[in-house]
Design a protein around this motif. Structure first.
Motif, PDB file in Angstrom:
ATOM      1  N   LEU A  96      59.348  64.912  62.529  1.00  0.00           N
ATOM      2  CA  LEU A  96      58.169  65.609  62.008  1.00  0.00           C
ATOM      3  C   LEU A  96      57.664  64.981  60.713  1.00  0.00           C
ATOM      4  N   ASP A  97      58.399  63.985  60.203  1.00  0.00           N
ATOM      5  CA  ASP A  97      58.062  63.290  58.960  1.00  0.00           C
ATOM      6  C   ASP A  97      57.867  64.297  57.824  1.00  0.00           C
ATOM      7  N   PHE A 152      56.567  59.056  61.614  1.00  0.00           N
ATOM      8  CA  PHE A 152      57.314  57.885  61.163  1.00  0.00           C
ATOM      9  C   PHE A 152      57.911  57.151  62.367  1.00  0.00           C
ATOM     10  N   ALA A 153      58.526  57.917  63.286  1.00  0.00           N
ATOM     11  CA  ALA A 153      59.162  57.308  64.467  1.00  0.00           C
ATOM     12  C   ALA A 153      58.122  56.641  65.362  1.00  0.00           C
ATOM     13  N   GLU A 154      56.956  57.276  65.518  1.00  0.00           N
ATOM     14  CA  GLU A 154      55.899  56.679  66.335  1.00  0.00           C
ATOM     15  C   GLU A 154      55.363  55.404  65.711  1.00  0.00           C
ATOM     16  N   ALA A 155      55.233  55.388  64.393  1.00  0.00           N
ATOM     17  CA  ALA A 155      54.771  54.170  63.709  1.00  0.00           C
ATOM     18  C   ALA A 155      55.782  53.048  63.868  1.00  0.00           C
ATOM     19  N   ARG A 167      59.001  52.421  56.400  1.00  0.00           N
ATOM     20  CA  ARG A 167      59.002  53.243  55.198  1.00  0.00           C
ATOM     21  C   ARG A 167      58.252  52.533  54.070  1.00  0.00           C
ATOM     22  N   GLY A 168      58.455  51.221  53.941  1.00  0.00           N
ATOM     23  CA  GLY A 168      57.756  50.446  52.920  1.00  0.00           C
ATOM     24  C   GLY A 168      56.251  50.476  53.112  1.00  0.00           C
ATOM     25  N   LEU A 169      55.802  50.399  54.353  1.00  0.00           N
ATOM     26  CA  LEU A 169      54.360  50.469  54.644  1.00  0.00           C
ATOM     27  C   LEU A 169      53.802  51.838  54.314  1.00  0.00           C
ATOM     28  N   ILE A 170      54.552  52.877  54.634  1.00  0.00           N
ATOM     29  CA  ILE A 170      54.077  54.238  54.348  1.00  0.00           C
ATOM     30  C   ILE A 170      53.994  54.464  52.842  1.00  0.00           C
TER      31      ILE A 170
END
Length: 172
Positions: A96-97, A152-155, A167-170
């Motif tokens: 669910l991020d 997050f998982a979908e990305a 995580r770095g991109l987010i």
């Protein structure tokens, strides 16, 4: 009298901690929670500051133990077995991020009795099992908000990369 004198007097009324103060990382390891969630829970007053320590920004062992006891009492009525169809708090947070604030909301809901822990084989709160629909209901329509964003998982799956890169991109 000055405001500083009143503050010093109020601090002196708190019972002194008998043990060495704990940093956030140490407290996180003891409780099995992330540092961000601990900061949020402390700022909301869920983890109390009943025992005075020598430094600001640290936890007393007594406060951590009293919070641990509160969590244990809130979960005492839950089954002690692992149920495969339910998700752990850790897995829910990733799928669910959830932000640390939302994760703290989940822990507060468990302590308040709004969320029922359904199972979990570990003593770590991150491994408590919850019903996903109940969590989304407590967090106030998180599924509707998620329809605008990917998780997050979908990305990670779309980019075909490891967690650290995503995580770095987010964060960026």
């Amino acid at each position: 009298r000055q405001a500083g004198d009143d503050l010093d007097w109020a601090r002196s009324q708190l019972p002194k901690a008998r043990s060495r103060p704990l940093g956030v990382r140490q407290a996180g390891r003891i409780l099995g929670m992330s540092n961000g969630v601990l900061h949020v829970l402390r700022s909301r007053g869920v983890i109390g500051s009943e025992y005075r320590t020598q430094r600001n920004g640290v936890f007393s062992k007594e406060d951590i133990e009293s919070f641990r006891t509160r969590v244990r009492d809130a979960v005492a009525t839950s089954p002690k077995r692992t149920i495969k169809k339910l998700s752990t708090i850790d897995r829910l947070a990733r799928t669910l991020d959830l932000s640390p604030e939302q994760k703290a909301d989940v822990y507060q809901a468990i302590l308040d009795g709004r969320l029922q822990v359904r199972g979990g084989a570990s003593r770590s709160p991150e491994q408590f099992q919850l019903d996903r629909e109940e969590v989304e209901l407590v967090l106030g329509g998180l599924a509707e908000q998620r329809s605008h964003f990917i998780s997050f998982a979908e990305a990670r799956e779309l980019l075909e990369c490891v967690d650290a890169v995503t995580r770095g991109l987010i964060v960026a």
